[in-house]
Design a protein around this motif. Structure first.
Motif, mmCIF file in Angstrom:
data_model
loop_
_atom_site.group_PDB
_atom_site.id
_atom_site.type_symbol
_atom_site.label_atom_id
_atom_site.label_comp_id
_atom_site.label_asym_id
_atom_site.label_seq_id
_atom_site.Cartn_x
_atom_site.Cartn_y
_atom_site.Cartn_z
ATOM 1 N N ALA A 59 -3.723 -2.377 -7.546
ATOM 2 C CA ALA A 59 -2.541 -2.549 -6.703
ATOM 3 C C ALA A 59 -1.466 -3.373 -7.397
ATOM 4 O O ALA A 59 -1.756 -4.233 -8.235
ATOM 5 N N ARG A 88 -0.673 3.687 -6.629
ATOM 6 C CA ARG A 88 -1.521 3.441 -5.454
ATOM 7 C C ARG A 88 -0.751 2.628 -4.408
ATOM 8 O O ARG A 88 -0.807 2.924 -3.219
ATOM 9 N N SER A 89 -0.027 1.627 -4.876
ATOM 10 C CA SER A 89 0.725 0.811 -3.915
ATOM 11 C C SER A 89 1.852 1.613 -3.269
ATOM 12 O O SER A 89 2.155 1.437 -2.092
ATOM 13 N N THR A 135 -2.406 -6.051 -1.320
ATOM 14 C CA THR A 135 -2.310 -4.594 -1.456
ATOM 15 C C THR A 135 -1.432 -4.077 -0.331
ATOM 16 O O THR A 135 -1.290 -4.742 0.705
ATOM 17 N N PRO A 147 1.497 -4.622 -5.219
ATOM 18 C CA PRO A 147 2.186 -4.447 -3.936
ATOM 19 C C PRO A 147 3.667 -4.799 -3.952
ATOM 20 O O PRO A 147 4.452 -4.117 -3.291
ATOM 21 N N GLU A 207 -2.280 -1.275 1.016
ATOM 22 C CA GLU A 207 -3.217 -0.492 1.826
ATOM 23 C C GLU A 207 -3.587 -1.296 3.068
ATOM 24 O O GLU A 207 -4.027 -2.442 2.975
ATOM 25 N N ARG A 246 -1.611 1.253 -10.936
ATOM 26 C CA ARG A 246 -1.661 0.437 -9.723
ATOM 27 C C ARG A 246 -0.383 0.588 -8.922
ATOM 28 O O ARG A 246 -0.373 0.461 -7.708
#
Lengths: 317, 424
Positions: A145, A182-183, A18, A147, A20, A179
């Motif tokens: 995610a 969010r990434s 991820t 990424p 995050e 996803r």
């Protein structure tokens, strides 16, 4: 459980799960490394021997031709041996568990797993159960995610805008199920983008999304005003009508990126999309193919970014 | 068998007694506390210095996995877990396979449980046939077979006419109806609380309104039918507020909370730990705090383990695919003590939530040390810590969010009907 399974005790990247919590230095290192690979990819012979002798397993529990292909190209340009497995149609159908599948492949001396799964957290689970020295790259897990997509988007933004610290970036559309969004959000906030916006109807924005460090806009005009970067998200077919949206047409009218709406952004704004695009739904052809669009460069940079991630994980860069 | 327990700190939440006193047990009942009955001659004396003696715990929900799910746990393993946790009476939900919707099944379960001579088992009958939410179960026959109430468990009951009629029918005969408030459509396949954590993790979410909307409907039907309603496993602050209001109004409702929800919240699932996948989902911090306060101030009547043994493989999968639930029978006492200690409410008030107050909901003779009450007791050391490990658990389910934690309060001895059943 350890706080962040993707970093080892020395803070080095051992898995990419991820964006995050990924330190800014690591993100910059990936982007810098990718820049070197971009030039490799422009050469006549597009191959470097960094991962010669390494076995990379593309383990896709959810079908995807595009993403799998880009990972495959990236691994091959690093001279790795690539094995593609579409598990969606084989082992799990026979009742084998996710970890059994992974352990079996590990016994075939895999060095790296590139995993896509429909359940959020599946790559985390795998990362916690592989041998030391085996790396996991998340190629998309549920809504959680994606990424490498997030990072290739950062590469694209840096390529065109140079400095993250003065940017306004709008992410438009179905953030709830994305996803990719969010990434992107975690990477953008980590890299110091001061104004990250999400734009969409209340049905397509997840609860408390502002806690991720973004500003929420329901009015598309306000959300796009003076943006440097406009990212439109793919709207899945099955969400175009039902309880979340009345129709694809109404979505296009309210949130679809048209030349008129794009005119609200800065004159030199770039338009991005993770693909595959739905023309006339979240983005009009005039915009997707227009002068602001960097959708094709995204795809090109994606190879280099995935090469960088694999090379760094394997400890050769 | 006559037993004298000496030097124990006797805590009887029902009477408020809390102090060192001798306890006398005879013929399966409490003979006296304090002064010995005339002519009492103990066959066995237990020196309980440094220990607390309290009524055996009454657990409002423990899945014993029989019939149908013996691969997850058996009656024997889980009854051993019960007494190892100081639980002497437990209610088992009807979500077995087949569900407890037939008197023969209930009788067999009771007989099997009795033959083990461990804890007392009080089955909850299925409210509807097969828990399908279509036809009401034979409540009269099931009550005769030993069911103490009727529960829909986690199965949806979408046809509100069926619920209305089930409640009317139950009210006719004074049966209690148990329901876990959750609207199946609003829950929409969610596995985590709708909020920041689920948003970060990208997990399908259950909104707060899935509970409150269902709860409001149930309260209106309770008002209309006069049925005695018990609301199982509240999870949100909003639900606690709605129940408080209904109680002020005088509606005959009670409710409970699962013990894990007093200590954990959605943040604890932030690393995709499948042991945190519970039903209802772990909610936000404010919700957890409201549940803790609600149980302390009596809005929530009792706490239960919601014991759900799950085999290891079912948790070694991604969070959303994991079988929900946690083993709980052996965690109930330590987690109740932890809650009581943190809330500074004193031992009698803390234990009341898992003894006398729970017994009142079931309407069974339990949870009291009054002379004449069944001699169901738990002796525990409130100070001595123990580590929750797989090996330390008697339950076949080792699925605990607290694995690796050190907690205080483990049963040293458990007595049921005047017989020491733990240690065996």
């Amino acid at each position: 459980m350890s706080p962040d399974p993707q970093l080892d005790a020395q803070g080095r990247l051992v898995h990419l799960l991820t964006t995050e919590g990924l330190p800014a230095e690591i993100i910059r290192h990936i982007l810098d490394t990718a820049a070197q690979f971009v030039s490799v990819n422009e050469r006549e012979v597009k191959k470097v021997p960094l991962l010669r002798g390494k076995s990379i397993f593309n383990v896709f529990f959810e079908n995807s031709t595009r993403t799998r292909t880009t990972f495959e190209i990236a691994a091959k340009r690093l001279s790795a041996d690539v094995i593609n497995l579409n598990i969606g149609s084989s082992s799990t159908a026979k009742g084998e568990t996710l970890l059994d599948t992974v352990w079996n492949l590990q016994a075939m001396d895999a060095d790296m797993f590139v995993v896509r799964h429909s359940e959020a957290g599946a790559p985390h689970l795998i990362a916690r159960h592989v041998k030391p020295g085996v790396h996991v790259v998340n190629a998309g897990d549920g809504r959680h995610a994606h990424p490498t997509q997030g990072l290739l988007d950062m590469y694209t933004i840096r390529h065109y805008k140079k400095d993250f610290s003065r940017l306004t970036v709008a992410i438009v559309g179905d953030v709830l199920h994305s996803r990719v969004a969010r990434s992107q959000i975690h990477a953008l906030t980590t890299l110091g983008v001061p104004d990250v916006r999400v734009v969409g109807p209340k049905t397509l924005l997840p609860k408390d999304v502002e806690r991720l460090g973004v500003r929420v806009f329901h009015d598309v005009s306000a959300g796009l005003r003076d943006c440097d970067v406009v990212i439109t998200l793919r709207l899945q077919n099955e969400r175009m009508s039902g309880p979340l949206l009345p129709s694809a047409g109404e979505f296009n009218k309210t949130y679809g990126l048209t030349p008129e709406k794009l005119a609200l952004a800065k004159p030199d704004a770039i338009v991005m999309h993770p693909g595959p695009i739905n023309r006339g739904v979240e983005i009009d052809s005039g915009v997707a193919d227009g002068s602001h669009s960097v959708i094709m460069p995204q795809v090109t940079f994606g190879i280099a970014v995935r090469m960088a991630v694999m090379a760094i994980l394997a400890g050769n860069a | 068998m006559k037993i004298e327990i000496s030097n124990a700190r006797v805590v009887d939440p029902a009477s408020g007694r809390d102090g060192v006193a001798p306890l006398y047990l005879a013929e399966g009942r409490i003979a006296a506390v304090g002064g010995a009955p005339e002519g009492f001659r103990a066959d066995r004396t237990i020196d309980a210095k440094g220990l607390v003696a309290c009524p055996g715990l009454v657990d409002l929900s423990a899945r014993l996995r029989e019939p149908g799910f013996e691969y997850r746990a058996t009656l024997e393993s889980e009854m051993k877990a019960a007494v190892a946790g100081g639980v002497t009476s437990l209610a088992c939900p009807p979500d077995t396979d087949p569900p407890l919707d037939e008197p023969g099944l209930v009788e067999m379960l009771k007989r099997r449980a009795e033959s083990l001579s461990l804890a007392r088992v009080h089955p909850l009958g299925a409210l509807t046939l097969g828990l399908k939410g279509e036809k009401i179960a034979e409540m009269g026959e099931l009550a005769e077979a030993g069911c103490v109430a009727f529960f829909q468990a986690d199965a949806p009951l979408t046809d509100l006419n069926v619920l209305l009629q089930a409640m009317r029918y139950a009210a006719t005969f004074g049966h209690a109806v148990w329901l876990r408030p959750q609207d199946v459509h609003l829950a929409h396949g969610g596995v985590a609380h709708e909020g920041e954590v689920a948003t970060r993790l990208g997990l399908p979410a259950v909104p707060e309104v899935a509970e409150s909307v269902a709860l409001l409907g149930i309260l209106e039907l309770a008002r209309s039918t006069g049925a005695r309603v018990h609301l199982a496993r509240l999870s949100t602050a909003r639900a606690v507020a709605l129940v408080a209001e209904a109680k002020r109004e005088g509606l005959p409702v009670t409710c409970d909370v699962g013990v894990h929800h007093l200590h954990l919240c959605d943040r604890d699932a932030a690393d995709f730990n499948a042991h945190m996948n519970l039903v209802p989902p772990l909610r936000g911090q404010a919700d957890r705090d409201a549940l803790r306060r609600g149980l302390a101030d009596g809005t929530i009547d009792a706490v239960c383990s919601d014991h759900t043994p799950v085999d290891d493989d079912a948790k070694l999968v991604p969070f959303g695919e994991a079988e929900p639930g946690a083993t709980g029978l052996e965690l109930l006492l330590p987690l109740v003590l932890k809650w009581g200690g943190e809330m500074k409410i004193g031992l009698p008030a803390a234990l009341a939530a898992a003894t006398s107050r729970a017994a009142a909901i079931l309407g069974v003779q339990a949870g009291s040390l009054a002379p004449g009450a069944p001699a169901d007791l738990c002796l525990f050391d409130p100070e001595r810590p123990w580590r929750v490990t797989r090996e330390a658990l008697a339950s076949q389910g080792r699925n605990s969010p607290f694995l690796g934690y050190e907690l205080a309060g483990r049963a040293v001895a458990t007595i049921v009907g005047g017989r020491v059943v733990y240690p065996a």
